[in-house]
Design a protein around this motif. Structure first.
Motif, PDB file in Angstrom:
ATOM      1  N   LEU A 104      41.729  56.127  67.760  1.00 32.84           N
ATOM      2  CA  LEU A 104      42.525  57.347  67.970  1.00 32.84           C
ATOM      3  C   LEU A 104      43.565  57.496  66.871  1.00 32.84           C
ATOM      4  O   LEU A 104      43.765  58.585  66.321  1.00 32.84           O
ATOM      5  CB  LEU A 104      43.177  57.306  69.344  1.00 32.84           C
ATOM      6  CG  LEU A 104      43.977  58.573  69.724  1.00 32.84           C
ATOM      7  CD1 LEU A 104      43.795  58.919  71.198  1.00 32.84           C
ATOM      8  CD2 LEU A 104      45.470  58.417  69.427  1.00 32.84           C
ATOM      9  N   LEU A 105      44.227  56.384  66.518  1.00 31.78           N
ATOM     10  CA  LEU A 105      45.246  56.460  65.467  1.00 31.78           C
ATOM     11  C   LEU A 105      44.609  56.749  64.110  1.00 31.78           C
ATOM     12  O   LEU A 105      45.189  57.443  63.278  1.00 31.78           O
ATOM     13  CB  LEU A 105      46.050  55.160  65.417  1.00 31.78           C
ATOM     14  CG  LEU A 105      46.913  54.864  66.658  1.00 31.78           C
ATOM     15  CD1 LEU A 105      47.640  53.545  66.503  1.00 31.78           C
ATOM     16  CD2 LEU A 105      47.906  55.991  66.906  1.00 31.78           C
ATOM     17  N   LYS A 106      43.388  56.227  63.876  1.00 31.27           N
ATOM     18  CA  LYS A 106      42.684  56.553  62.633  1.00 31.27           C
ATOM     19  C   LYS A 106      42.416  58.054  62.542  1.00 31.27           C
ATOM     20  O   LYS A 106      42.522  58.656  61.455  1.00 31.27           O
ATOM     21  CB  LYS A 106      41.367  55.781  62.554  1.00 31.27           C
ATOM     22  CG  LYS A 106      41.513  54.315  62.156  1.00 31.27           C
ATOM     23  CD  LYS A 106      40.148  53.651  62.032  1.00 31.27           C
ATOM     24  CE  LYS A 106      40.279  52.206  61.578  1.00 31.27           C
ATOM     25  NZ  LYS A 106      38.952  51.546  61.457  1.00 31.27           N
ATOM     26  N   ASN A 107      42.069  58.665  63.691  1.00 40.37           N
ATOM     27  CA  ASN A 107      41.849  60.108  63.695  1.00 40.37           C
ATOM     28  C   ASN A 107      43.130  60.866  63.334  1.00 40.37           C
ATOM     29  O   ASN A 107      43.104  61.862  62.610  1.00 40.37           O
ATOM     30  CB  ASN A 107      41.357  60.560  65.073  1.00 40.37           C
ATOM     31  CG  ASN A 107      39.950  60.049  65.368  1.00 40.37           C
ATOM     32  OD1 ASN A 107      39.197  59.716  64.443  1.00 40.37           O
ATOM     33  ND2 ASN A 107      39.597  59.968  66.644  1.00 40.37           N
ATOM     34  N   VAL A 108      44.273  60.375  63.856  1.00 45.40           N
ATOM     35  CA  VAL A 108      45.556  61.002  63.530  1.00 45.40           C
ATOM     36  C   VAL A 108      45.832  60.888  62.036  1.00 45.40           C
ATOM     37  O   VAL A 108      46.212  61.863  61.365  1.00 45.40           O
ATOM     38  CB  VAL A 108      46.700  60.370  64.348  1.00 45.40           C
ATOM     39  CG1 VAL A 108      48.051  60.866  63.861  1.00 45.40           C
ATOM     40  CG2 VAL A 108      46.534  60.672  65.826  1.00 45.40           C
ATOM     41  N   TYR A 109      45.632  59.664  61.473  1.00 43.35           N
ATOM     42  CA  TYR A 109      45.913  59.456  60.056  1.00 43.35           C
ATOM     43  C   TYR A 109      45.023  60.347  59.194  1.00 43.35           C
ATOM     44  O   TYR A 109      45.473  60.896  58.180  1.00 43.35           O
ATOM     45  CB  TYR A 109      45.679  57.987  59.677  1.00 43.35           C
ATOM     46  CG  TYR A 109      46.485  56.992  60.465  1.00 43.35           C
ATOM     47  CD1 TYR A 109      46.040  55.681  60.623  1.00 43.35           C
ATOM     48  CD2 TYR A 109      47.697  57.345  61.041  1.00 43.35           C
ATOM     49  CE1 TYR A 109      46.774  54.757  61.346  1.00 43.35           C
ATOM     50  CE2 TYR A 109      48.433  56.431  61.775  1.00 43.35           C
ATOM     51  CZ  TYR A 109      47.970  55.144  61.934  1.00 43.35           C
ATOM     52  OH  TYR A 109      48.697  54.237  62.651  1.00 43.35           O
ATOM     53  N   ALA A 110      43.734  60.483  59.591  1.00 44.95           N
ATOM     54  CA  ALA A 110      42.802  61.295  58.798  1.00 44.95           C
ATOM     55  C   ALA A 110      43.253  62.760  58.778  1.00 44.95           C
ATOM     56  O   ALA A 110      43.227  63.418  57.726  1.00 44.95           O
ATOM     57  CB  ALA A 110      41.385  61.173  59.364  1.00 44.95           C
ATOM     58  N   LEU A 166      46.265  63.825  59.226  1.00 43.18           N
ATOM     59  CA  LEU A 166      47.500  63.894  58.444  1.00 43.18           C
ATOM     60  C   LEU A 166      47.177  63.985  56.958  1.00 43.18           C
ATOM     61  O   LEU A 166      47.804  64.756  56.217  1.00 43.18           O
ATOM     62  CB  LEU A 166      48.363  62.657  58.732  1.00 43.18           C
ATOM     63  CG  LEU A 166      49.754  62.619  58.086  1.00 43.18           C
ATOM     64  CD1 LEU A 166      50.614  63.789  58.535  1.00 43.18           C
ATOM     65  CD2 LEU A 166      50.458  61.305  58.421  1.00 43.18           C
ATOM     66  N   GLU A 167      46.159  63.223  56.509  1.00 41.25           N
ATOM     67  CA  GLU A 167      45.728  63.283  55.115  1.00 41.25           C
ATOM     68  C   GLU A 167      45.181  64.666  54.771  1.00 41.25           C
ATOM     69  O   GLU A 167      45.315  65.133  53.641  1.00 41.25           O
ATOM     70  CB  GLU A 167      44.665  62.212  54.844  1.00 41.25           C
ATOM     71  CG  GLU A 167      45.192  60.788  54.813  1.00 41.25           C
ATOM     72  CD  GLU A 167      46.074  60.542  53.601  1.00 41.25           C
ATOM     73  OE1 GLU A 167      45.816  61.162  52.546  1.00 41.25           O
ATOM     74  OE2 GLU A 167      47.042  59.769  53.733  1.00 41.25           O
ATOM     75  N   GLU A 168      44.558  65.325  55.739  1.00 39.58           N
ATOM     76  CA  GLU A 168      44.018  66.663  55.495  1.00 39.58           C
ATOM     77  C   GLU A 168      45.113  67.726  55.451  1.00 39.58           C
ATOM     78  O   GLU A 168      44.835  68.872  55.093  1.00 39.58           O
ATOM     79  CB  GLU A 168      43.010  67.025  56.594  1.00 39.58           C
ATOM     80  CG  GLU A 168      41.752  66.166  56.568  1.00 39.58           C
ATOM     81  CD  GLU A 168      40.825  66.466  57.748  1.00 39.58           C
ATOM     82  OE1 GLU A 168      39.953  65.633  58.053  1.00 39.58           O
ATOM     83  OE2 GLU A 168      41.008  67.552  58.370  1.00 39.58           O
TER      84      GLU A 168
END
Length: 776
Positions: free
Chosen positions: A22-28, A30-32
């Protein structure tokens, strides 16, 4: 950065997403470029931090069903809105985020928070706010709770501000649970409602005006964040609010008995049971020489050491020099000398002071101390001429207590124009308002106050200093001295504390002649010197039976307790209060001490409501340096009980030091730390020259006749013993402009040490010649 809201799901295709994914999805996202997130969680941890954008665009999270540590280590510029309740560690280690919890929080909410704001619309669990801290480089953390917090909250709190509104919990036994604030060393906790089981590490206090301003400014924002603006009118009533602040290190100190081993090694006869019989072993050379070939050489070091009385006096009054003047027949100069140090020789030194100088007087080794108290009383009518040229600079002093008037006296002596601002209608602070007439004759105090006013000190009574006036004083005067004393009584928050009479308020009413009513049986909680004054006041107001209780060995001086016992008081310790009832004081061992009136006298705190909160430290005291200067403004000085509660002599000494440093500041000179000369070693003062006197005969002597009893520690009494006994006639007496000194001629001196051996005052000191060579 995108302003669109991206949705993050905690359950996908019927399966729960791991926290890591879930946190990886948030980080991705954020990068977008996404900055607003709507997270439909399923117990995942650590949502909302630590995150930031490269260009500083704020981040916003709206979260539902989070797991532990939502908002942990949240960064400045991040806003986290939690719809519903959340489990433990909301805002853990918050570093600047704004967190809005629209429900209840679990245990350890705001745990270790260091910055940012946390708003809770409901309750929180145990250890909430524990280990909150404040780094002065960053904004202080704030933790707002609408309802209540659980037990052990604010444990080891070191900084920041917590606000517990207690909404809907007005009848609760404690809105802070049990054992709150254990180990607290800093920060402030505001609360509304009842408390019980509060830690002994803190004080429970009433709000001052700056506290009320802070709450009234912050409540609308908080209630708006949690959508409870309807509660503003209830919570804006400041009458139900209190605050909690940590005790200072000095306030926490409790004296205890030392182990017998430490006593024997550190305080008994040094070197063993025969140590007191051994004299210094002066080595005798094979050949007797003079000059640089001596093994040792003498130095006449008049006044190099402090006499014990001078060293133990907070005002630095050199009693040995006063008595030396009396010995020379210079009575007028002797009585005036004390006015160089204190404007209250008869009131304070002569009456209310416990006379620490006498406690350490060398004469105690012979019979009883020199009568220094009576010496002070002799200076009641003394006066000195202020002959310094009038200066253009003006100094404002806030408070006309002993410290403020001491500063005013010394500044006028230096030629400054002085205005004293006093909020009361009378001058004199606690000397006038609190000390019972039985301990301080009012005609003596009046005479000494008149002496100060006659020197040109301008006192403005009924002049309460608020923020606006304080800012004006800083602008209009060359320097400002804050000498407000400590006039806010502290209260221990055990059950029934609202029934207590505050000791300071009680004494003020007694001294104003208002005759406050007390019952036949009175219990005084506290057994310090102020509590003994309360005991006297209670008897004066008609009490028949008074009991003073304390949790430790009473801090009052023995003379004060002896006087109180003479009136009939019972002093009990250790006694731990469980609660105060209509019947009296119930102790923790189940004993009921009957009382019609219960008065608390365990300490007071200063009122700094006129000073900006940024000037204060985590304990609510003004941040200052070793020169009595405020850190926020070098022209503002703090003195007396506004720094730390002490004796009147401490206040007088602090006032003098502040005045001297104001003068140094305005003249561009280095400020003084006022380090005392070391106290003279007792083995240098020879008590063999003095015959013991019957204490009754001593009492019959007048103070002027103490010239023969004073041992003149470290200050030459001009007895000429050294000159007469020197076998080589190496010592001569020289006198220039009325001042004398004894000089040893190195071409004749053989370093035998007889001069040091016979000197009754310890003025001569022998040094090894090797030390002289090493120094050169």
């Amino acid at each position: 950065m995108s302003k669109e809201t991206v949705k993050i799901q905690g359950i996908i295709d019927g399966k729960r997403v791991s926290t890591q994914n879930l946190l990886k999805n948030v980080y991705a996202k954020l990068e977008e470029g996404f900055t607003e997130f709507e997270v439909e969680a399923s117990g995942q941890h650590n949502i909302g931090g630590p995150l930031w954008t490269t260009d500083g665009t704020p981040l916003k999270f709206t979260v539902k069903n989070p797991g532990q540590r939502v908002g942990s280590m949240g960064m400045p510029g991040t806003e986290i809105i939690i719809n519903g309740s959340a489990p433990a560690d909301v805002g853990w280690l918050n570093a600047g985020a704004t967190i809005i919890l629209n429900g209840d929080g679990g245990d350890t909410t705001a745990h270790c928070a260091a910055s940012g704001k946390i708003y809770v619309a409901g309750r929180t669990g145990t250890r909430s706010g524990a280990l909150m801290k404040h780094d002065p480089k960053f904004p202080s953390p704030e933790f707002w709770v609408l309802k209540t917090v659980g037990s052990f909250s604010f444990e080891f709190m070191g900084g920041g501000t917590a606000i517990v509104c207690g909404l809907g919990a007005e009848e609760s036994a404690s809105v802070l649970g049990d054992r709150s604030c254990v180990g607290m060393v800093g920060g402030t906790v505001y609360f509304r409602g009842n408390v019980k089981g509060l830690s002994k590490d803190v004080w429970l206090m009433d709000l001052d005006e700056s506290d009320k301003d802070f709450l009234l400014a912050g409540l609308p924002e908080f209630l708006g964040k949690v959508d409870r603006k309807d509660a503003l009118s209830i919570l804006s009533d400041m009458s139900g609010w209190k605050k909690i602040v940590a005790k200072t290190f000095e306030e926490k100190k409790v004296k205890s008995l030392i182990p017998i081993r430490d006593f024997r090694l550190g305080q008994w006869v040094e070197g063993g049971i025969f140590g007191d019989l051994l004299q210094e072993d002066y080595y005798v050379a094979n050949y007797v020489e003079t000059g640089d070939y001596r093994l040792k050489y003498p130095e006449w070091q008049n006044a190099r050491y402090s006499a014990p009385c001078e060293y133990n006096c907070p005002v630095f009054i050199p009693t040995q020099k006063r008595i030396a003047l009396l010995r020379q027949g210079k009575v007028k100069e002797a009585l005036e000398l004390v006015l160089e140090y204190s404007p209250f020789p008869a009131s304070v030194c002569g009456q209310v002071c416990p006379n620490l100088c006498q406690d350490i007087c060398s004469r105690k080794k012979v019979d009883i101390p020199v009568k220094i108290k009576q010496l002070g009383q002799l200076s009641k009518e003394a006066d000195i001429v202020f002959d310094a040229p009038q200066k253009a600079e003006k100094v404002a002093i806030i408070g006309s207590g002993s410290s403020g008037l001491s500063a005013a006296w010394h500044l006028r002596k230096l030629g400054y124009q002085v205005d004293v601002y006093e909020q009361d209608s009378v001058v004199g602070g606690k000397l006038k308002q609190v000390i019972p007439n039985e301990r301080l004759a009012q005609e003596v105090l009046a005479a000494e106050l008149k002496r100060i006013i006659d020197k040109g000190v301008n006192i403005k009574t009924n002049s309460k200093v608020d923020k606006n006036l304080f800012d004006k004083l800083r602008k209009d005067y060359s320097a400002v001295i804050v000498a407000v004393g400590a006039h806010i009584p502290v209260v221990i928050p055990f059950e029934g504390h609202e029934k207590l009479v505050k000791g300071l308020d009680f004494l003020k009413e007694v001294n104003k002649g208002l005759k406050p009513k007390v019952g036949a049986k009175v219990v005084v909680i506290g057994a310090g010197n102020a509590a003994m004054d309360v005991v006297i006041g209670a008897y004066e107001m008609g009490a028949k039976e008074v009991t003073a209780i304390d949790i430790q060995k009473p801090a009052a001086f023995e003379a004060e307790m002896e006087h109180a016992r003479h009136l009939g008081v019972k002093i009990l310790w250790p006694v731990f209060t469980q609660k105060v009832t209509d019947e009296g004081v119930l102790t923790k061992d189940g004993t009921m001490i009957p009382a019609d009136t219960v008065i608390i006298a365990v300490g007071d705190r200063p009122d700094f409501s006129f000073i900006d909160k940024s000037w204060l430290n985590e304990r609510g005291l003004v941040k200052m340096n070793e020169y009595f200067q405020c850190e926020a403004d070098e022209k503002v000085f703090i003195t007396g009980d506004a720094i730390k509660q002490g004796l009147f002599t401490h206040a007088l000494g602090d006032g003098r030091k502040a005045a001297i440093n104001v003068d140094k500041l305005l003249n561009g000179r280095k400020l003084d730390k006022f380090e005392k000369a070391p106290v003279i070693p007792q083995d240098k003062v020879k008590d063999a020259y003095y015959h013991p006197m019957n204490p009754q005969r001593v009492e019959e002597l007048s103070a002027e006749d103490e010239t023969g009893r004073c041992m003149s520690c470290g200050f030459c009494r001009d007895c000429s013993f050294c000159l007469e006994v020197c076998p080589e006639q190496a010592i001569t007496r020289k006198e220039i402009d009325g001042k004398f000194e004894y000089v040893s001629n190195p071409s004749k001196c053989i370093g035998c040490g007889i001069c040091a051996g016979v000197c009754p005052c310890g003025v001569w000191t022998m040094y090894e010649m090797t030390e002289k060579y090493i120094e050169s």
